[in-house]
Scaffold this active site. Structure first.
Site, PDB file in Angstrom:
ATOM      1  N   TYR A 144       0.847  -1.198   0.000  1.00 25.67           N
ATOM      2  CA  TYR A 144       0.000   0.000   0.000  1.00 25.67           C
ATOM      3  C   TYR A 144       0.885   1.252   0.000  1.00 25.67           C
ATOM      4  O   TYR A 144       1.764   1.406   0.845  1.00 25.67           O
ATOM      5  CB  TYR A 144      -0.955   0.017   1.199  1.00 25.67           C
ATOM      6  CG  TYR A 144      -2.056  -1.034   1.111  1.00 25.67           C
ATOM      7  CD1 TYR A 144      -2.255  -1.772  -0.055  1.00 25.67           C
ATOM      8  CD2 TYR A 144      -2.896  -1.280   2.183  1.00 25.67           C
ATOM      9  CE1 TYR A 144      -3.252  -2.735  -0.135  1.00 25.67           C
ATOM     10  CE2 TYR A 144      -3.908  -2.231   2.104  1.00 25.67           C
ATOM     11  CZ  TYR A 144      -4.072  -2.960   0.948  1.00 25.67           C
ATOM     12  OH  TYR A 144      -5.055  -3.907   0.869  1.00 25.67           O
TER      13      TYR A 144
ATOM     14  N   SER B  50      -5.703 -13.892   0.892  1.00 29.33           N
ATOM     15  CA  SER B  50      -6.507 -12.900   0.177  1.00 29.33           C
ATOM     16  C   SER B  50      -6.441 -13.217  -1.303  1.00 29.33           C
ATOM     17  O   SER B  50      -5.368 -13.565  -1.817  1.00 29.33           O
ATOM     18  CB  SER B  50      -5.946 -11.501   0.443  1.00 29.33           C
ATOM     19  OG  SER B  50      -6.729 -10.532  -0.204  1.00 29.33           O
TER      20      SER B  50
HETATM   21  P1  NAP Z   1     -14.453   1.073  -0.587  1.00 28.85           P
HETATM   22  O1  NAP Z   1     -15.107   1.359   0.720  1.00 28.85           O
HETATM   23  O2  NAP Z   1     -15.179   0.231  -1.570  1.00 28.85           O
HETATM   24  O3  NAP Z   1     -14.103   2.446  -1.305  1.00 28.85           O
HETATM   25  C1  NAP Z   1     -13.551   3.512  -0.585  1.00 28.85           C
HETATM   26  C2  NAP Z   1     -13.438   4.702  -1.523  1.00 28.85           C
HETATM   27  O4  NAP Z   1     -14.746   5.234  -1.737  1.00 28.85           O
HETATM   28  C3  NAP Z   1     -12.591   5.807  -0.932  1.00 28.85           C
HETATM   29  O5  NAP Z   1     -11.780   6.367  -1.945  1.00 28.85           O
HETATM   30  C4  NAP Z   1     -13.636   6.807  -0.447  1.00 28.85           C
HETATM   31  O6  NAP Z   1     -13.180   8.152  -0.504  1.00 28.85           O
HETATM   32  C5  NAP Z   1     -14.724   6.603  -1.484  1.00 28.85           C
HETATM   33  N1  NAP Z   1     -16.044   7.061  -1.042  1.00 28.85           N
HETATM   34  C6  NAP Z   1     -16.860   7.911  -1.720  1.00 28.85           C
HETATM   35  N2  NAP Z   1     -17.970   8.162  -1.041  1.00 28.85           N
HETATM   36  C7  NAP Z   1     -17.893   7.464   0.122  1.00 28.85           C
HETATM   37  C8  NAP Z   1     -18.762   7.339   1.244  1.00 28.85           C
HETATM   38  N3  NAP Z   1     -19.930   7.991   1.325  1.00 28.85           N
HETATM   39  N4  NAP Z   1     -18.391   6.547   2.257  1.00 28.85           N
HETATM   40  C9  NAP Z   1     -17.208   5.902   2.214  1.00 28.85           C
HETATM   41  N5  NAP Z   1     -16.343   5.987   1.156  1.00 28.85           N
HETATM   42  C10 NAP Z   1     -16.675   6.769   0.128  1.00 28.85           C
HETATM   43  O7  NAP Z   1     -13.077   0.415  -0.191  1.00 28.85           O
HETATM   44  P2  NAP Z   1     -11.589   0.396  -0.843  1.00 28.85           P
HETATM   45  O8  NAP Z   1     -10.862   1.620  -0.389  1.00 28.85           O
HETATM   46  O9  NAP Z   1     -11.620   0.117  -2.277  1.00 28.85           O
HETATM   47  O10 NAP Z   1     -11.008  -0.875  -0.083  1.00 28.85           O
HETATM   48  C11 NAP Z   1     -11.125  -0.972   1.340  1.00 28.85           C
HETATM   49  C12 NAP Z   1      -9.964  -1.702   1.923  1.00 28.85           C
HETATM   50  O11 NAP Z   1      -9.923  -3.012   1.416  1.00 28.85           O
HETATM   51  C13 NAP Z   1      -8.577  -1.139   1.620  1.00 28.85           C
HETATM   52  O12 NAP Z   1      -8.211  -0.050   2.429  1.00 28.85           O
HETATM   53  C14 NAP Z   1      -7.712  -2.341   1.879  1.00 28.85           C
HETATM   54  O13 NAP Z   1      -7.475  -2.492   3.261  1.00 28.85           O
HETATM   55  C15 NAP Z   1      -8.590  -3.473   1.375  1.00 28.85           C
HETATM   56  N6  NAP Z   1      -8.251  -3.888   0.003  1.00 28.85           N
HETATM   57  C16 NAP Z   1      -7.691  -5.118  -0.148  1.00 28.85           C
HETATM   58  C17 NAP Z   1      -7.396  -5.597  -1.419  1.00 28.85           C
HETATM   59  C18 NAP Z   1      -6.804  -6.970  -1.539  1.00 28.85           C
HETATM   60  O14 NAP Z   1      -6.380  -7.337  -2.635  1.00 28.85           O
HETATM   61  N7  NAP Z   1      -6.757  -7.718  -0.475  1.00 28.85           N
HETATM   62  C19 NAP Z   1      -7.645  -4.818  -2.555  1.00 28.85           C
HETATM   63  C20 NAP Z   1      -8.229  -3.557  -2.378  1.00 28.85           C
HETATM   64  C21 NAP Z   1      -8.538  -3.117  -1.085  1.00 28.85           C
HETATM   65  P3  NAP Z   1     -12.840   8.981   0.864  1.00 28.85           P
HETATM   66  O15 NAP Z   1     -11.600   8.411   1.426  1.00 28.85           O
HETATM   67  O16 NAP Z   1     -12.683  10.377   0.352  1.00 28.85           O
HETATM   68  O17 NAP Z   1     -14.030   8.838   1.794  1.00 28.85           O
END
Ligand code: NAP
Length: 304
Positions: free
Chosen positions: A61, A163
């Site tokens: 990350y 994962s």
């Molecule tokens: P997500 O919750 O699907 O998306 C979060 C994104 O949505 C952020 O950029 C956020 O921006 C935005 N967003 C827009 N409106 C929102 C609202 N009302 N509420 C919340 N978020 C909003 O999750 P993700 O960031 O893609 O992934 C979450 C976690 O999963 C990562 O941090 C990581 O730990 C894990 N992950 C793992 C893998 C893997 O391969 N294992 C891959 C990807 C992710 P703001 O920050 O501006 O709110």
């Protein structure tokens, strides 16, 4: 119509005695936009104060395709070095095994070094959960199992997770491990429903793995739906959200949590208010009718 059970206030991580909140916080985007250690500390406090004790990061990350490998871990490491007491308030999870410029590496030499490097960036003696980020198809699962068991015996990692593994990859690693796998982390959201029907969650229940859902909002697409599928799913979530006075994103987390495998959504937002709001998902109730309405919207066709 009867309600599906609400999530408990804490869950055991797999078969371990580690208690985690039923919702986690992810740090994929922590090191973006030059965030300072002081601002990262404020976020960590907001997360813990909201009642979320399960924090997920990875060595990759921060990597932007050329540099930044390790940056998210290092930033959290700065936060922990400045305030060591925070470590005791969190269940700390990280991952490794993606090794740029090679795609994946789970050879014993690489994995052992990757775990040590994570601990040193995080400035901790051990992590509570260490996950293989993506499977290396050139690594024999028996050898991977031995390497990870050695890290457990050495006290560097308390538990092991996977994962993005297929069902068979999880089964093979589990077969060779003398300790129990505790988590699996696939992409799951109302916009990514393959896990519900391909057996991954059934396997998680059989093996006692806690499923952690990455990108529970489809990477944010659910907050701003564009395609007909996204709009239909958003509308199905909105019905429940409006009836219970919560936002659509909160309804999305709670929809995942209603599954009997005990899915833990990983909130991806890096905004304190949005993270705190996520905890409202613990009180949202679902009927089978409402739950399946979201699934049907995501499938784009009626159930058989
Ligand atoms: P997500 O919750 O699907 O998306 C979060 C994104 O949505 C952020 O950029 C956020 O921006 C935005 N967003 C827009 N409106 C929102 C609202 N009302 N509420 C919340 N978020 C909003 O999750 P993700 O960031 O893609 O992934 C979450 C976690 O999963 C990562 O941090 C990581 O730990 C894990 N992950 C793992 C893998 C893997 O391969 N294992 C891959 C990807 C992710 P703001 O920050 O501006 O709110």
């Amino acid at each position: 119509m009867s309600q599906l059970p609400l999530p408990p206030s804490f869950r055991a991580l797999g078969s371990s005695d580690i208690a985690v909140s039923p919702i986690a916080w992810g740090m994929w985007r922590l090191a973006e936009n030059g965030r300072s250690a002081a601002d990262a500390a404020k976020l960590v406090h907001a997360v813990l104060d909201a009642g979320i004790n399960f924090l997920d990061t990875a060595d990759i990350y921060g990597f932007d395709g050329t540099g930044g490998f390790g940056d998210a871990e290092a930033l959290l490491g700065e936060v922990l070095a400045a305030e060591p007491a925070l470590r005791d308030r969190m269940v700390l999870a990280t991952k490794g095994g993606i090794a740029p410029p090679l795609p994946y590496d789970q050879s014993p030499e690489y994995l052992a070094k990757a775990i040590d490097a994570s601990l040193s960036r995080l400035k901790v003696d051990s992590v509570d959960l260490w996950q293989i980020h993506r499977p290396d198809i050139l690594a024999h699962p028996q050898e991977v199992a031995r390497t990870l068991e050695n890290a457990v015996s050495a006290g560097k990692i308390r538990t092991i997770g996977v994962s993005n593994f297929t069902i068979h990859q999880t089964a093979a690693l589990s077969h060779f491990l003398n300790v129990k796998l505790v988590t699996t982390q696939p992409e799951i959201s109302p916009l990514r429903i393959t896990c519900f029907e391909n057996g991954e969650l059934d396997q998680a229940m059989m093996l006692g793995l806690t499923p952690m859902a990455w990108s529970p909002l489809g990477g944010g697409r659910l907050a701003d739906p564009q395609t007909p599928e996204e709009i239909a799913v958003a509308a199905a979530l909105d019905g429940v959200a409006q009836a219970q006075g919560v936002s659509r994103t909160v309804a999305a987390y709670s929809w995942l949590m209603a599954h009997p495998a005990g899915i833990i959504p990983i909130i991806g937002s890096q905004q304190a208010a949005r993270i705190a709001e996520g905890v409202e998902a613990l009180k949202v109730t679902w009927t089978r009718e409402d739950w399946y309405a979201v699934l049907v919207a995501a499938r784009g066709e009626r159930l058989p």
